[in-house]
Write a protein that holds these residues in place. Structure first.
Motif, PDB file in Angstrom:
ATOM      1  N   THR A 113      -9.864  47.486 -22.229  1.00 50.86           N
ATOM      2  CA  THR A 113      -9.336  47.205 -23.520  1.00 50.86           C
ATOM      3  C   THR A 113      -8.047  46.627 -23.321  1.00 50.86           C
ATOM      4  O   THR A 113      -7.504  47.117 -22.345  1.00 50.86           O
ATOM      5  CB  THR A 113      -9.156  48.593 -24.308  1.00 50.86           C
TER       6      THR A 113
ATOM      7  N   ASN B  27     -11.911  44.816 -27.045  1.00 46.73           N
ATOM      8  CA  ASN B  27     -12.500  45.836 -25.967  1.00 46.73           C
ATOM      9  C   ASN B  27     -13.758  45.480 -25.636  1.00 46.73           C
ATOM     10  O   ASN B  27     -14.380  44.728 -26.390  1.00 46.73           O
ATOM     11  CB  ASN B  27     -12.327  47.125 -26.574  1.00 46.73           C
TER      12      ASN B  27
ATOM     13  N   ALA C  11     -11.795  51.906 -25.166  1.00 48.39           N
ATOM     14  CA  ALA C  11     -10.708  51.900 -26.149  1.00 48.39           C
ATOM     15  C   ALA C  11      -9.464  52.661 -25.582  1.00 48.39           C
ATOM     16  O   ALA C  11      -9.271  53.113 -24.535  1.00 48.39           O
ATOM     17  CB  ALA C  11     -11.007  52.759 -27.344  1.00 48.39           C
TER      18      ALA C  11
END
Length: 230
Positions: free
Chosen positions: A159, A154, A120
């Motif tokens: 990501t 992602n 992330a």
């Protein structure tokens, strides 16, 4: 009869199950809640661009555009799945303008791309990457870029966030309206509006909600203090 307290593994399993139930219960039908697209992060990008443009003296309000979002989605998916890509050129050789044209957008476009080698990326990390990149800063703070489309996806180790900025061939111009529509003069209504201040939630919010909800529901108290009753 004696009861053994729930162990940590058991609590984790119950919490995960509760979160999954809540995620299903809260799915709102607009394919944002459980889709790989992170709507909260995307809306944050729009809000940050809105702020940067106004800090630069812009008087317009940047407006999300569906065609630009489709162009951003195409490049996001491409970069996520082709590790040799690191910018605006797609695996098929397409440019940002090519992808916007293919999505039906009429006007000039520019693009900012973020690639994070992790599951992330936070909104703060993202805006810092772009803010301190002179070329990206110039794009985001350009008052002529009145429309925007953002998409992010992602995987476990990558990501990707792409924002496409547009200058429509027919710009949105504020329209002065007054007595002819029953409004006091002078009133100026612009075609562009600020981004939604209450963005939809993604799956991570559902999990957080479930973990906060669990101990309170076990105690027989609902809702938890942070969640007022509807």
């Amino acid at each position: 009869m004696q009861y053994r307290p729930l162990t940590l593994p058991a609590l984790v399993v119950v919490a995960a199950a509760a979160a999954m139930v809540l995620a299903s219960a809260h799915a709102d039908g607009d394919v944002n809640t459980l889709s790989p697209n992170n709507k909260r992060l995307n809306d944050g990008v729009v809000a940050n661009v809105f702020t940067m443009q106004h800090q630069a003296g812009c008087t317009n309000d940047v407006k999300p555009n569906r065609q630009l979002q489709l162009a951003a989605q195409r490049q996001t998916h491409d970069v996520l799945n082709n590790r040799n890509l690191d910018g605006d050129i797609g695996s098929d050789g397409s440019t940002t303008q090519d992808r916007a044209n293919a999505a039906g957008y009429k006007g000039r476009v520019a693009e900012t791309v973020a690639i994070n080698p992790a599951l992330a990326i936070s909104g703060i990390e993202l805006i810092n990457q772009w803010y301190y990149n002179p070329a990206y800063f110039a794009i985001m703070s350009n008052c002529a870029n009145t429309q925007i489309g953002v998409w992010s996806e992602n995987s476990l180790d990558r990501t990707v966030v792409v924002a496409v900025y547009g200058q429509p061939d027919v710009p949105d111009v504020p329209r002065p309206l007054g007595a002819e529509v029953g409004l006091p003069a002078p009133v100026v209504l612009a075609e562009n509006v600020p981004p939604d201040p209450s963005p939809d939630y993604d799956a991570s919010d559902e999990i957080e909600y479930g973990l906060n909800w669990l101990p309170w529901i076990l105690r027989g108290a609902y809702p938890p203090p942070a969640y007022p009753a509807n």
